[in-house]
Design a protein around this motif. Structure first.
Motif, mmCIF file in Angstrom:
data_model
loop_
_atom_site.group_PDB
_atom_site.id
_atom_site.type_symbol
_atom_site.label_atom_id
_atom_site.label_comp_id
_atom_site.label_asym_id
_atom_site.label_seq_id
_atom_site.Cartn_x
_atom_site.Cartn_y
_atom_site.Cartn_z
ATOM 1 N N THR A 108 9.399 -6.588 -16.202
ATOM 2 C CA THR A 108 9.270 -5.313 -15.553
ATOM 3 C C THR A 108 8.596 -5.260 -14.306
ATOM 4 O OG1 THR A 108 6.902 -5.466 -16.737
ATOM 5 C CG2 THR A 108 8.478 -4.314 -17.961
ATOM 6 N N GLY A 109 8.208 -6.651 -13.788
ATOM 7 C CA GLY A 109 7.450 -6.728 -12.512
ATOM 8 C C GLY A 109 6.060 -6.715 -12.795
ATOM 9 N N VAL A 110 5.483 -6.082 -13.719
ATOM 10 C CA VAL A 110 4.215 -5.847 -14.006
ATOM 11 C C VAL A 110 3.595 -6.192 -15.266
ATOM 12 C CG1 VAL A 110 3.896 -4.186 -12.290
ATOM 13 C CG2 VAL A 110 4.312 -3.575 -14.439
ATOM 14 N N PRO B 251 -7.463 -1.460 -4.573
ATOM 15 C CA PRO B 251 -7.092 -1.960 -5.967
ATOM 16 C C PRO B 251 -6.323 -0.882 -6.850
ATOM 17 C CG PRO B 251 -9.573 -1.736 -5.451
ATOM 18 C CD PRO B 251 -8.794 -1.445 -4.317
ATOM 19 N N PRO B 252 -5.066 -1.064 -7.377
ATOM 20 C CA PRO B 252 -4.212 -0.367 -8.395
ATOM 21 C C PRO B 252 -5.012 -0.212 -9.652
ATOM 22 C CG PRO B 252 -3.202 -2.634 -7.926
ATOM 23 C CD PRO B 252 -4.513 -2.449 -7.180
ATOM 24 N N GLU B 253 -5.976 -1.156 -9.769
ATOM 25 C CA GLU B 253 -6.497 -0.952 -11.370
ATOM 26 C C GLU B 253 -7.839 -1.246 -11.175
ATOM 27 O OE1 GLU B 253 -4.609 -3.991 -13.419
ATOM 28 O OE2 GLU B 253 -5.277 -5.689 -12.234
ATOM 29 N N ASP B 254 -8.696 -1.058 -12.172
ATOM 30 C CA ASP B 254 -9.934 -1.496 -12.297
ATOM 31 C C ASP B 254 -9.955 -3.199 -12.002
ATOM 32 O OD1 ASP B 254 -12.584 -2.631 -12.798
ATOM 33 O OD2 ASP B 254 -13.062 -0.662 -14.185
ATOM 34 N N PRO B 255 -10.835 -3.854 -11.227
ATOM 35 C CA PRO B 255 -10.332 -5.219 -11.088
ATOM 36 C C PRO B 255 -10.814 -6.140 -12.191
ATOM 37 C CG PRO B 255 -11.573 -4.355 -8.857
ATOM 38 C CD PRO B 255 -11.570 -3.393 -9.972
ATOM 39 N N ALA C 57 0.655 -1.154 -0.104
ATOM 40 C CA ALA C 57 -0.147 0.182 0.204
ATOM 41 C C ALA C 57 0.906 1.185 0.034
ATOM 42 C CB ALA C 57 -0.899 -0.050 1.160
ATOM 43 N N GLY C 58 0.422 2.170 -0.870
ATOM 44 C CA GLY C 58 1.135 3.409 -0.876
ATOM 45 C C GLY C 58 0.575 4.460 0.225
ATOM 46 N N ALA C 59 0.920 5.509 0.210
ATOM 47 C CA ALA C 59 0.528 6.483 1.317
ATOM 48 C C ALA C 59 -0.907 6.944 1.291
ATOM 49 C CB ALA C 59 1.143 7.758 0.998
ATOM 50 N N ASP C 60 -1.528 6.528 0.034
ATOM 51 C CA ASP C 60 -3.342 6.918 0.019
ATOM 52 C C ASP C 60 -3.593 5.252 0.036
ATOM 53 O OD1 ASP C 60 -2.099 5.446 -2.499
ATOM 54 O OD2 ASP C 60 -2.909 7.138 -3.887
ATOM 55 N N GLY C 61 -2.978 4.173 0.294
ATOM 56 C CA GLY C 61 -3.622 3.038 0.528
ATOM 57 C C GLY C 61 -3.695 2.196 -0.761
ATOM 58 N N VAL C 62 -3.289 2.977 -1.978
ATOM 59 C CA VAL C 62 -3.448 2.105 -3.169
ATOM 60 C C VAL C 62 -2.099 1.307 -3.117
ATOM 61 C CG1 VAL C 62 -3.736 2.507 -5.801
ATOM 62 C CG2 VAL C 62 -4.957 4.021 -4.167
ATOM 63 N N GLY C 63 -2.174 -0.051 -4.072
ATOM 64 C CA GLY C 63 -1.309 -0.755 -4.173
ATOM 65 C C GLY C 63 -0.299 -0.233 -5.267
ATOM 66 N N LYS C 64 1.096 -0.350 -4.796
ATOM 67 C CA LYS C 64 2.092 0.088 -5.623
ATOM 68 C C LYS C 64 3.253 -1.085 -5.830
ATOM 69 C CE LYS C 64 1.570 4.942 -5.023
ATOM 70 N NZ LYS C 64 0.223 4.751 -4.663
ATOM 71 N N VAL C 65 3.673 -1.200 -6.959
ATOM 72 C CA VAL C 65 4.652 -2.186 -6.801
ATOM 73 C C VAL C 65 6.036 -1.855 -6.119
ATOM 74 C CG1 VAL C 65 5.761 -1.189 -9.036
ATOM 75 C CG2 VAL C 65 5.845 -3.377 -8.781
ATOM 76 N N GLU C 66 6.536 -2.924 -5.379
ATOM 77 C CA GLU C 66 7.820 -2.708 -4.553
ATOM 78 C C GLU C 66 8.959 -2.362 -5.652
ATOM 79 O OE1 GLU C 66 8.826 -4.855 -1.391
ATOM 80 O OE2 GLU C 66 6.850 -5.252 -0.556
#
Ligand SMILES: Cc1cc2nc3c(=O)[nH]c(=O)nc-3n(C[C@H](O)[C@H](O)[C@H](O)COP(=O)(O)O)c2cc1C
Length: 475
Positions: free
Chosen positions: A299-301, A350-354, A274-283
């Motif tokens: 690329t990891g993603v 969710p970092p994207e539309d599920p 989770a980033g500062a806003d709670g949204v998932g971010k790649v480490e």
């Protein structure tokens, strides 16, 4: 960023417009057919002549609710009865069952042994007894697992990982030091024998096949990313798939005639947090390429299915024709495996539309089906589709993008969903899984899994109050 709820799409046009505006490539049939010619009602003939009666599959769903000695509890029996009640004709594995005690992902995971074999046979029989129609076209397997890096076999103890290599990000996240021991090649060969023994017991318990699990970060999956491991089980693709070949040959020797399948995470991503806003971010990871995602593009993603396609070729060379596509690792990137509107307690927004996650899994399974048309392929990750699940499922099967539509969370809240679809009955909207993720949050906090929001059986249990308290504390 918020995303529209699936229930808000009242017409095919609404749904299509949202997909177009969001650039999500997901096709669906506007009308779901019923009757004997309906795509989802079509039988599937295996190369050995066995015919499965429809195109629904129940995915493996464990409940963290077995007894301490690895037997099913009343919760487990009920879940398996519901698997039967679904009317689906393929039961992919039931749930993860450890081949030996140190391989349990939690102290309440099932374990297969001479002592528990009778209970596992009873689970299967309970499922068959609940099936609504004839069962000579029903195929039931058992998923065999060792949890490897994610083993937590003992109550109230931390993880007791068995690892194949030092993964820089996972080691940091789960607190493993640089000198933490790595399984030796001899340890692996002993484990291969345990898979063989477990398969023989599964066969005696009446299961038609075993799934040699290769997904979700557990040991089978970890082999495939062991690019840094020296010796016979790491480095080259040939070496990373040696475990599968060894297990298959051991099972053939110990349980002749038993069919086998593989559930594979066909692609993986780097860990998210989770980033500062709670949204998932790649480490962030070191170097230009993320090297530890099997089926990843570096690329990891992103996805590169070259090796997963080669994995299917290995399966064909071993005469294995049952394949279940999953993705990711729910401990580090749960949105990849289980697209959800509400994250589990150890997850992130969710970092994207599920729906993009659903489309990604369907797209990958379809590429594998194109590569290997002779393989029976089950797809996963459909539950987020909710009201539109039948429409997407029909399209996938009708156009040959997969042979079976696998259902996981959807079955927990509404086991009769498949039957209702096949019979042309309207969906019972109040029972459709809305991906609240309580089925994951509960076990992450030491409680049995289940659909606490929608299933009265769990709603009324004392654990439901405990779960609410856990969630209140976190919010
Ligand atoms: C509570 C829970 C238990 C699960 N247990 C297993 C399991 O035992 N073995 C396995 O391979 N996958 C397991 N999964 C993953 C599911 O089989 C499935 O891949 C995932 O939920 C996505 O499919 P869905 O969208 O239909 O839920 C589990 C998922 C959940 C939420």
């Amino acid at each position: 960023m918020t995303y529209p709820r699936i229930g808000s799409f009242k017409s095919a046009l609404d749904f299509q417009t949202h997909l177009d505006q969001s650039h999500i490539e997901l096709s669906f049939d506007p009308v779901v057919e019923t009757g004997p010619n309906a795509p989802l009602a079509q039988p599937y003939r295996m190369p050995n002549g066995f015919v499965l009666g429809n195109r629904f599959c129940v995915l493996p769903m464990e409940g963290w609710d077995g007894t301490e000695d690895g037997r099913p509890s009343e919760f487990t029996f009920r879940r398996w009865r519901h698997f039967g009640l679904s009317g689906a004709k393929l039961i992919w594995g039931g749930e993860a069952t450890a081949v030996r005690p140190d391989g349990r992902a939690n102290p309440n995971q099932l374990v297969i042994s001479a002592r528990t074999m009778g209970d596992l046979a009873a689970l299967r029989e309970g499922l068959i007894a609940e099936h609504p129609d004839k069962t000579d076209d029903l195929l039931i397997g058992l998923q065999l697992t060792h949890s490897g890096r994610f083993a937590r076999p003992r109550n109230k103890k931390p993880l007791e990982p068995m690892i194949l290599y030092h993964h820089p990000l996972y080691d940091r996240k789960f607190g493993l030091s640089a000198d933490y021991p790595v399984m030796t090649d001899d340890d692996i060969l002993r484990l291969v024998e345990d898979y063989g023994a477990a398969a023989r017991l599964a066969q005696r318990a009446g299961f038609a096949f075993v799934d040699v699990k290769h997904c979700h970060g557990y040991l089978g999956h970890e082999f495939l990313s062991a690019v840094d491991r020296p010796g016979r089980f790491g480095g080259s693709f040939e070496n990373r798939t040696r475990f599968l070949r060894e297990v298959v040959s051991c099972i053939r020797a110990k349980a002749p005639g038993l069919a086998m399948g593989v559930r594979l995470s066909v692609f993986d991503f780097a860990p998210f947090r989770a980033g500062a806003d709670g949204v998932g971010k790649v480490e962030p990871f070191e170097g230009k390429r993320y090297r530890y995602a099997f089926g990843g593009d570096g690329t990891g993603v992103g996805i590169d299915l070259t090796e997963p396609c080669a994995f299917l070729d290995v399966m064909v060379s071993l005469d294995i024709r049952l394949f279940c596509a999953s993705a990711g690792n729910p401990y580090v990137n749960p949105h990849v495996t289980r697209p959800a509107f509400f994250p589990p307690s150890d997850g992130y927004l969710p970092p994207e539309d599920p729906l993009a996650g659903v489309a990604r899994q369907i797209g990958a399974a379809s590429e594998l089906k194109r590569h290997c048309p002779e393989m029976l392929i089950v797809g996963s990750g459909y539950s987020y589709l909710q009201e539109w699940l039948p429409n997407v499922a029909q399209h996938v099967v009708r156009t040959g993008k997969a042979d079976f539509v696998g259902l996981g969370r959807a079955i927990l809240s509404y086991p009769e969903m498949c039957r209702d679809v096949l019979a042309g009955r309207p969906l019972q909207r109040k029972r459709i899984c809305r991906t609240f993720s309580d089925c994951t949050t509960a076990p992450r906090n030491g409680l049995p899994s289940g659909c606490y929001p929608l299933d009265d059986y769990y709603k009324k249990r004392p654990e439901a109050e405990e779960l609410k308290a856990v969630k209140r504390k976190r919010s």
